[in-house]
Scaffold this active site. Structure first.
Site, PDB file in Angstrom:
ATOM      1  N   GLY A 104      -0.727   9.298  -3.992  1.00  0.00           N
ATOM      2  CA  GLY A 104      -1.241  10.662  -4.084  1.00  0.00           C
ATOM      3  C   GLY A 104      -1.559  11.217  -2.713  1.00  0.00           C
ATOM      4  O   GLY A 104      -0.855  10.944  -1.735  1.00  0.00           O
ATOM      5  N   SER A 105      -2.672  11.911  -2.612  1.00  0.00           N
ATOM      6  CA  SER A 105      -2.946  12.676  -1.392  1.00  0.00           C
ATOM      7  C   SER A 105      -3.281  11.824  -0.182  1.00  0.00           C
ATOM      8  O   SER A 105      -3.233  12.327   0.943  1.00  0.00           O
ATOM      9  CB  SER A 105      -4.088  13.655  -1.638  1.00  0.00           C
ATOM     10  N   VAL A 106      -3.673  10.558  -0.355  1.00  0.00           N
ATOM     11  CA  VAL A 106      -3.977   9.783   0.846  1.00  0.00           C
ATOM     12  C   VAL A 106      -2.703   9.594   1.682  1.00  0.00           C
ATOM     13  O   VAL A 106      -2.753   9.348   2.878  1.00  0.00           O
ATOM     14  CB  VAL A 106      -4.626   8.400   0.537  1.00  0.00           C
TER      15      VAL A 106
END
Lengths: 493, 470
Positions: free
Chosen positions: A219-221
């Protein structure tokens, strides 16, 4: 005839020299490799005969052997077992050996080459053979905080903490965990029954989610890697501006990408890269990735350790970041979806690399091997794994991450009086067969203090958000709180 | 000095001195057979002591007490060894003093390891391999005594060149006879009489073939080497010179190929080539022979399933570690477990390897005695072979020279095939280590080789004495 005999004698000598050579190759040169072969039942049998060395955390044994009267002579015990299970693994007579018990078996059972002279001396002196002890790098406070934080909330997932400057692993937790004592008794029937039960458990407590479980969508990491690649290549700076629509139709596709907020990124007509990281917006990141060479982000991921065989010395499943085939895939990959899959350890390595000014240290969970007479046999010293980004790039990404904590989604990881850098992530896992959204995977990664990083952490919570939870308690809440607790445990020392 | 002091006034003449018994005794004493045989006895006792100590260590390690399991048969074997020593004193007093003790040393080490494996498998009494091995060892040593007493002078063998060749081929054919032939572990090289008595006639045939080769080559070496057409720079012998040799040899080879005994065929091939080379000095034939063998071996590995399997195991033993190469992998693990110094007798797991007492006795010894132990064993073999080749160098008659070096080379080649096979130097072919491995026929044939080498060495060393006495 003597001339021929002379030649024959030389041939005979050559044959014997070849034999001396080949037995030396097996019994001296390749002996350790053969002993370490997983098919070698003799190594396991040998380790029953010796008093196996202990596994230590901060000097205290967490795995040790005590004498028994039965045919095994010793029984292996773990205390506290469940907290350290992902590190120690178990040493079982009928279910094999895992974790450090397996990876460091030669040292623990005293049969490695380094213990050669010790063995000879013991034989000559009639001393019962004893294995060396393994001192881990684990920080008990960090480990306990990680396990407690996950267990209290009933999370399934993992926590990994690394000391950025050295690569020493401070915490390695997998939740739910199990008690290795269940698998290490000297009663085979018990072991088999206990193993069957653990193996059947739908929550899969035997899975080491931190390094060897099923891989997760980051995801966003993963956006940290996009930002790092863009800044390193000069494609962008934190202040570079991007178009700021609420929806983005992906090229050659009918798919529509939205930001997590379902609105624009901030209120402006344009959004900066920094805004995208701080507020974890998808669209500016996708636009940035599509502007770059499509191999740039996967290449940066590999520089941070993706796609590489890694042992710490536990075997780590390599994280994957395949080359996107078109622009739509590039956009989806850039926000950590599609075919990008990671281990929590790998994400912790990304944070640690950024924290350490762009240098990734090789992670390790072993600090020292100590002989029974308390001599340090092996001291693991820090090894540089790679240098994926410059100090300047690292500082720029750090700045954005710090802002993410002070005014962005990672606010829950803020620690009073300490400068913390952090990034949250929410990964969608698609839909099930019936078309319902699957629960989300929630992430947090970060490090502290920013000016002198002591700990970098990655937290993953499986099925932590989404419809199943009424979209309550997102990544900015649940894993971030866990990350804060683990960092605090180390910083408050 | 003695002449001066005994007070005789008789002047010393050259005639008198030459025939004087005193001088004769002095010259004879110079060769010191008594001293040499004393050395032989001392070394033999040392070898026996090593064996007894090994058995005691094994007993103490595994059973915690000293048992008497091996006492009756062990005493029988020791008695046979001493009898052999005293036979040598009578029949071959000038024999090389190292040959017999080295063979005895290897034999007792083998018995000790077989005994250790028996204990691991829970075998005892007449079912135990070690007890049978001791009985066979005694029989083999007695056979050596018989050979010494019957032959006395090796030149006798030269007379029966063709007869020995014929006997060798007949012996090789024996296992093919229905009724007494038996197939063990895939190779039909055994004869079995009754339930418990089995024998590999090919082992004896090996010696007979060596005698035949030596006799034939000595008779025909000149025509073999000098006469014949030249082709591609190599002079090939005429058919009538090489023919009989090829016939015998091909007969032996075809029988073995038929019997699926790879190791023995390789051994016979090596024996044939080495003796042909030593007799004629034609290196071209050897290169041709080895080349043909490699081509043949490669072709066999592609076409014959059982040869192919060995080839695959050799190249990658970890491809199928539980079935095809289970033995190979276990042997490697065992040797690795032993490492430099070994686990100590009774403290490894050699019984995990199939056939640990016969084909795989070298890895068993490697596991418990370590690299150091294997070096000692290989050095013992090398010393034994070296003494044999030395007889070849020093020998006065061509037949004796050729026979001694042929027999010595056979031992060297057999050790190379066995140890090379288990250590993956060459593909595994299934031969047993001379004197060490469990197996009666191999013991008998190897002890007969020892008897022949003793006779040959005696004839080398006593020649000056005979000349003087004449």
């Amino acid at each position: 005839m003597n001339k021929q005999l002379k030649f024959t004698t030389r041939v005979v000598f050559t044959m014997f020299i070849a034999l001396f050579f080949s037995v030396t190759m097996i019994q001296f040169v390749n002996a350790d490799e053969l002993r370490a072969n997983e098919l070698n039942s003799r190594t396991v049998k040998n380790s029953y005969k010796v008093e196996r060395g202990s596994i230590l955390v901060d000097g205290d044994p967490i795995a040790y052997s005590t004498p028994t009267d039965d045919s095994f002579s010793f029984v292996r015990q773990y205390d506290p077992g469940s907290i350290y299970a992902p590190i120690t693994g178990y040493f079982s007579h009928s279910q094999g050996v895992t974790g450090l018990e397996s990876a460091m078996n030669l040292e623990l059972s005293g049969s490695g080459n380094a213990q050669f002279f010790t063995r000879i001396m013991n034989t000559l002196n009639g001393v019962a053979p004893q294995g060396s002890s393994v001192q881990t790098t684990i920080n008990p406070k960090a480990q306990e905080a990680a396990v407690a934080a996950m267990a209290e909330e009933g999370f399934t997932g993992a926590v990994v903490a690394i000391e950025p400057k050295t690569g020493r692993i401070l915490a390695l937790a997998s939740s739910p965990t199990f008690d290795p004592n269940l698998l290490s008794s000297n009663n085979n029937a018990d072991i088999i029954a206990n193993y069957a039960q653990l193996d059947k458990d739908p929550e899969q407590p035997l899975q080491n989610r931190a390094i060897a479980g099923d891989l997760y969508h980051p995801g966003s990491v993963y956006k940290l890697l996009v930002a790092a690649a863009a800044i390193e290549d000069g494609e962008a700076t934190p202040t570079t501006e991007f178009a700021n629509p609420a929806q983005l139709t992906l090229p050659q596709s009918t798919s529509v990408m939205q930001n997590a907020s379902r609105t624009t990124c901030g209120t402006g007509a344009k959004a900066t890269l920094e805004q995208a990281i701080v507020m974890s917006c998808n669209i500016p990141i996708a636009e940035l990735a599509m502007k770059m060479d499509r191999g740039a982000v996967p290449e940066m991921a590999r520089a941070f350790g993706f796609e590489q065989e890694l042992t710490v010395p536990l075997a780590v499943t390599p994280s994957v970041s395949p080359l996107p085939e078109d622009q739509a895939q590039t956009a989806l990959s850039s926000i950590g979806q599609l075919d990008v899959r990671v281990t929590p350890l790998q994400i912790a390595m990304v944070s640690a690399g950024i924290a350490n000014g762009g240098t990734v240290m090789k992670p390790t969970v072993v600090d020292q091997v100590i002989t029974p007479d308390l001599r340090v046999e092996t001291q693991v010293s820090p090894v540089e794994l790679s240098k994926p980004i410059s100090k300047k790039t690292a500082d720029a990404v750090t700045g954005m991450m710090e802002k993410g904590v002070t005014e962005g989604l990672a606010a829950k990881s803020a620690i009073e009086g300490v400068r913390v850098a952090g990034k949250t992530g929410t990964a969608e896992n698609g839909t099930d067969a019936a078309g319902n959204d699957l629960p989300f995977t929630l992430w947090y990664t970060g490090f502290a203090p920013v000016d002198d990083p002591k700990i970098a952490v990655a937290v993953v919570v499986e099925d932590g958000g989404g419809e199943a939870y009424g979209y309550l308690g997102g990544s900015y809440d649940l894993p971030t709180a866990v990350g804060k607790r683990v960092m605090e445990a180390v910083l408050s020392e | 000095m003695s002449n001066a002091s005994n007070g005789t006034s008789e002047p010393r003449t050259f005639e008198k001195t030459r025939t004087s018994e005193t001088v004769l005794q002095r010259i004879t004493a110079l060769r010191a057979p008594r001293l040499l045989l004393g050395l032989e006895l001392a070394l033999l006792l040392l070898a026996i002591a090593v064996g007894v100590a090994a058995v005691v260590i094994i007993d103490l390690t595994i059973q915690g007490k000293v048992t008497t399991t091996l006492l009756p048969t062990g005493a029988l074997f020791i008695a046979a060894l001493l009898a052999l020593h005293f036979t040598i004193r009578r029949i071959a007093p000038d024999a090389d003093p190292l040959i017999m003790p080295i063979a005895a040393f290897l034999n007792v080490i083998g018995v000790a390891m077989i005994y250790r494996l028996d204990l691991a498998k829970g075998l005892s009494g007449w079912g135990a391999d070690s007890v049978r091995q001791l009985v066979w060892s005694a029989v083999a040593v007695v056979a050596a005594i018989v050979v010494l007493a019957l032959i006395r002078n090796h030149i006798v063998l030269f007379r029966y060149t063709y007869l020995t060749g014929l006997a060798a081929v007949l012996l090789l054919l024996l296992p093919m006879l229905p009724g007494i032939g038996a197939t063990i572990n895939g190779a039909r090289v055994w004869i079995r009489i009754g339930e418990s008595f089995s024998f590999q006639p090919g082992e004896i045939a090996k010696i007979l073939l060596a005698i035949f080769f030596a006799g034939y080559l000595v008779r025909n070496r000149d025509s073999l080497a000098m006469v014949g057409k030249k082709l591609l720079g190599i002079r090939f012998p005429r058919g009538r010179d090489l023919g009989p040799l090829l016939v015998f040899w091909l007969a032996a080879m075809s029988v073995l190929v038929f019997q699926r005994d790879l190791g023995t065929s390789l051994l016979y091939f090596g024996l044939f080539l080495s003796m042909l080379y030593i007799a004629t000095g034609r290196i071209g034939w050897i290169i041709l022979g080895v080349g043909l063998f490699l081509v043949g071996g490669l072709a066999a590995s592609q076409t014959l399933e059982y040869v192919n399997r060995r080839f695959v195991n050799w190249l990658d033993p970890f491809a199928d570690p539980f079935n095809a190469s289970h033995q190979m992998v276990q042997g490697l693990f065992g040797m690795a477990n032993g490492g430099m110094t070994g686990t100590g007798l009774g403290q490894g797991y050699p019984e995990d390897t199939p056939l640990a007492q016969s084909d795989y006795i070298i890895p068993s010894l490697g596991e418990e005695l370590g690299l150091i132990g294997l070096f000692v064993i290989l050095a013992a073999y090398l010393l034994l072979v070296g003494r044999g080749l030395r007889i070849g160098f020093a020998g006065q008659d061509d037949f004796g020279k050729l026979l001694a070096s042929g027999l010595a080379f056979t031992i060297a080649l057999q050790v190379f095939i066995v140890v090379g096979g288990v250590t993956r130097l060459i593909p595994l072919t299934g031969l047993t280590a001379p004197f060490l491995a469990a197996g009666g026929s191999s013991l008998v044939s190897n002890w007969i080789i020892i008897a022949l080498l003793i006779l040959l060495s005696n004839s080398v060393r006593n020649r000056p004495k005979l000349v003087i006495r004449a």
